[in-house]
Design a protein around this motif. Structure first.
Motif, PDB file in Angstrom:
ATOM      1  N   TYR A  64       0.945  -1.251  -0.123  1.00 52.36           N
ATOM      2  CA  TYR A  64       0.018   0.174  -0.025  1.00 52.36           C
ATOM      3  C   TYR A  64       0.955   1.266  -0.072  1.00 52.36           C
ATOM      4  N   GLY A  65       0.172   2.305  -0.653  1.00 55.79           N
ATOM      5  CA  GLY A  65       1.035   3.656  -0.616  1.00 55.79           C
ATOM      6  C   GLY A  65      -0.191   4.521  -0.207  1.00 55.79           C
ATOM      7  N   TYR A  66       0.424   5.879   0.123  1.00 53.47           N
ATOM      8  CA  TYR A  66      -0.235   7.216   0.582  1.00 53.47           C
ATOM      9  C   TYR A  66      -0.647   8.056  -0.251  1.00 53.47           C
ATOM     10  N   ILE A  67      -1.777   8.487  -0.572  1.00 51.53           N
ATOM     11  CA  ILE A  67      -2.021   9.632  -1.615  1.00 51.53           C
ATOM     12  C   ILE A  67      -2.181  10.876  -0.494  1.00 51.53           C
ATOM     13  N   PHE A  68      -1.144  11.835  -0.707  1.00 52.22           N
ATOM     14  CA  PHE A  68      -1.191  13.049   0.187  1.00 52.22           C
ATOM     15  C   PHE A  68      -2.213  13.990  -0.037  1.00 52.22           C
ATOM     16  N   GLY A  69      -2.761  14.244  -1.410  1.00 54.02           N
ATOM     17  CA  GLY A  69      -3.658  15.138  -1.991  1.00 54.02           C
ATOM     18  C   GLY A  69      -4.922  14.874  -1.331  1.00 54.02           C
ATOM     19  N   THR A  70      -5.335  13.512  -1.198  1.00 53.23           N
ATOM     20  CA  THR A  70      -6.714  13.093  -0.950  1.00 53.23           C
ATOM     21  C   THR A  70      -6.725  12.593   0.589  1.00 53.23           C
ATOM     22  N   ASN A  71      -5.520  12.326   1.314  1.00 58.43           N
ATOM     23  CA  ASN A  71      -5.341  11.811   2.648  1.00 58.43           C
ATOM     24  C   ASN A  71      -5.984  10.357   2.423  1.00 58.43           C
ATOM     25  N   LYS A  72      -5.588   9.480   1.623  1.00 57.22           N
ATOM     26  CA  LYS A  72      -6.273   7.943   1.485  1.00 57.22           C
ATOM     27  C   LYS A  72      -4.919   7.241   1.283  1.00 57.22           C
ATOM     28  N   PHE A  73      -5.235   6.094   1.406  1.00 59.39           N
ATOM     29  CA  PHE A  73      -4.226   5.127   0.852  1.00 59.39           C
ATOM     30  C   PHE A  73      -4.811   4.310  -0.579  1.00 59.39           C
ATOM     31  N   PHE A  74      -3.840   3.821  -1.181  1.00 54.39           N
ATOM     32  CA  PHE A  74      -4.333   3.111  -2.514  1.00 54.39           C
ATOM     33  C   PHE A  74      -3.538   1.810  -2.230  1.00 54.39           C
ATOM     34  N   PHE A  75      -3.714   0.770  -2.858  1.00 51.09           N
ATOM     35  CA  PHE A  75      -3.130  -0.813  -2.677  1.00 51.09           C
ATOM     36  C   PHE A  75      -2.775  -1.148  -4.017  1.00 51.09           C
ATOM     37  N   GLN A  76      -1.544  -1.914  -4.029  1.00 50.16           N
ATOM     38  CA  GLN A  76      -1.101  -2.582  -5.337  1.00 50.16           C
ATOM     39  C   GLN A  76      -0.981  -3.843  -5.008  1.00 50.16           C
ATOM     40  N   LEU A  77      -1.853  -4.883  -5.575  1.00 49.63           N
ATOM     41  CA  LEU A  77      -1.327  -6.196  -5.687  1.00 49.63           C
ATOM     42  C   LEU A  77      -0.377  -6.642  -7.031  1.00 49.63           C
ATOM     43  N   SER A  78       0.714  -7.474  -6.635  1.00 52.32           N
ATOM     44  CA  SER A  78       1.430  -7.738  -7.522  1.00 52.32           C
ATOM     45  C   SER A  78       1.690  -9.214  -7.749  1.00 52.32           C
ATOM     46  N   ILE A  79       2.095  -9.961  -8.595  1.00 53.21           N
ATOM     47  CA  ILE A  79       2.430 -11.089  -9.228  1.00 53.21           C
ATOM     48  C   ILE A  79       3.763 -11.199  -9.777  1.00 53.21           C
ATOM     49  N   ILE A  80       4.743 -11.530  -9.165  1.00 51.40           N
ATOM     50  CA  ILE A  80       6.021 -12.016  -9.833  1.00 51.40           C
ATOM     51  C   ILE A  80       6.322 -13.228 -10.422  1.00 51.40           C
ATOM     52  N   ASP A  81       7.156 -13.467 -11.283  1.00 51.88           N
ATOM     53  CA  ASP A  81       7.502 -14.813 -11.796  1.00 51.88           C
ATOM     54  C   ASP A  81       9.072 -14.815 -11.354  1.00 51.88           C
ATOM     55  N   VAL A  82       9.384 -15.695  -9.985  1.00 50.84           N
ATOM     56  CA  VAL A  82      10.441 -16.080  -9.503  1.00 50.84           C
ATOM     57  C   VAL A  82      11.631 -16.127 -10.464  1.00 50.84           C
ATOM     58  N   TYR A  83      11.567 -16.874 -11.721  1.00 52.95           N
ATOM     59  CA  TYR A  83      12.325 -17.242 -12.341  1.00 52.95           C
ATOM     60  C   TYR A  83      13.072 -15.964 -13.075  1.00 52.95           C
ATOM     61  N   ASP A  84      12.112 -15.109 -13.700  1.00 54.27           N
ATOM     62  CA  ASP A  84      12.735 -14.048 -14.536  1.00 54.27           C
ATOM     63  C   ASP A  84      12.571 -12.688 -13.940  1.00 54.27           C
ATOM     64  N   ARG A  85      12.092 -12.659 -12.687  1.00 52.03           N
ATOM     65  CA  ARG A  85      11.810 -11.313 -12.133  1.00 52.03           C
ATOM     66  C   ARG A  85      10.702 -10.383 -12.813  1.00 52.03           C
ATOM     67  N   GLN A  86       9.954 -10.884 -13.480  1.00 54.37           N
ATOM     68  CA  GLN A  86       8.977 -10.072 -14.371  1.00 54.37           C
ATOM     69  C   GLN A  86       7.884  -9.950 -13.412  1.00 54.37           C
ATOM     70  N   ILE A  87       7.212  -8.703 -13.608  1.00 63.63           N
ATOM     71  CA  ILE A  87       5.646  -8.665 -12.881  1.00 63.63           C
ATOM     72  C   ILE A  87       4.896  -9.099 -13.850  1.00 63.63           C
ATOM     73  N   VAL A  88       4.212 -10.154 -13.603  1.00 67.93           N
ATOM     74  CA  VAL A  88       3.457 -10.567 -14.678  1.00 67.93           C
ATOM     75  C   VAL A  88       2.020  -9.787 -14.602  1.00 67.93           C
ATOM     76  N   GLY A  89       1.480  -9.463 -13.262  1.00 67.11           N
ATOM     77  CA  GLY A  89       0.384  -8.597 -13.386  1.00 67.11           C
ATOM     78  C   GLY A  89       0.109  -8.065 -12.231  1.00 67.11           C
ATOM     79  N   TYR A  90      -0.608  -6.734 -12.165  1.00 67.26           N
ATOM     80  CA  TYR A  90      -0.716  -6.232 -10.794  1.00 67.26           C
ATOM     81  C   TYR A  90      -2.049  -5.402 -10.960  1.00 67.26           C
ATOM     82  N   HIS A  91      -2.502  -4.979  -9.726  1.00 66.88           N
ATOM     83  CA  HIS A  91      -3.795  -4.226  -9.630  1.00 66.88           C
ATOM     84  C   HIS A  91      -3.543  -3.013  -8.765  1.00 66.88           C
ATOM     85  N   LEU A  92      -3.880  -2.108  -9.166  1.00 69.80           N
ATOM     86  CA  LEU A  92      -3.940  -0.757  -8.574  1.00 69.80           C
ATOM     87  C   LEU A  92      -5.404  -0.245  -8.155  1.00 69.80           C
TER      88      LEU A  92
END
Length: 192
Positions: A54-82
């Motif tokens: 999670y991260g913080y949005i100073f302008g709105t005083n709210k948090f945002f969330f990031q779900l990420s999937i990494i492939d362990v072999y090639d270290r690529q982020i295969v998909g994510y959600h913001l």
């Protein structure tokens, strides 16, 4: 004190004999889970790790969330959600889109997905989705983030190289900056 322990045991036995104790709470496991194990990764799409940041949005005083999937072999982020929330539904959507991105379908050899014990990953919906997709889901033991080291490492890099360098004023700004960073991370940044 020894006498206190003896007296406590006597009182307990007496209460039990008189049947005045409330029954102990029964603990039912929600769902059986497969614990993660250490294994050697020798090919892409063998093991994926998924986690929430999670991260913080100073302008709105709210948090945002990031779900990420990494492939362990090639270290690529295969998909994510913001988003301003991260639910089991979001985790399922990211998992399905990641499989589509890599061109993987049921019947093919699918990756093992490893997560922690967050509510998104222990939800019935996530288990149902993994079962429907024939994906093996492993959860790491509590208090052992080293079993999910690659995604934890990526989130530390994301924090240092992206989140800390910006004071986000809106979610639109978060979306633009994080998407640009993800493109940089997957396509131009050198991986160790």
């Amino acid at each position: 004190d020894y006498n206190l322990i003896i007296n406590h045991k006597k009182v307990y036995r007496l209460c039990k004999e008189l049947d005045i104790l409330r029954p102990q709470r029964k603990i039912y496991p929600n769902r059986p889970r497969k614990l993660a194990k250490r294994e050697k990764v020798i090919a892409p799409n063998q093991l994926w790790q998924m986690d929430l940041k999670y991260g913080y949005i100073f302008g709105t005083n709210k948090f945002f969330f990031q779900l990420s999937i990494i492939d362990v072999y090639d270290r690529q982020i295969v998909g994510y959600h913001l988003g301003l929330s991260a639910t089991a539904k979001d985790a399922c959507r990211v998992l399905k889109s990641s499989l589509k991105t890599r061109g993987l379908k049921p019947g093919m050899r699918l990756p093992v997905i490893r997560t922690d014990n967050g509510p998104q990953f222990t939800a019935k919906l996530f288990k149902k989705t993994c079962d429907e997709l024939y994906i093996e889901h492993e959860r790491i033991p509590v208090k052992s983030p080293n079993m999910n080291a690659y995604i934890e490492s990526f989130h530390a890099i994301l924090e240092d190289e992206c989140y800390k360098r910006h004071e986000f004023s809106s979610f639109m700004e978060v979306y633009r900056i994080v998407n640009d960073y993800m493109d940089y991370y997957n396509n131009r940044r050198r991986h160790g």
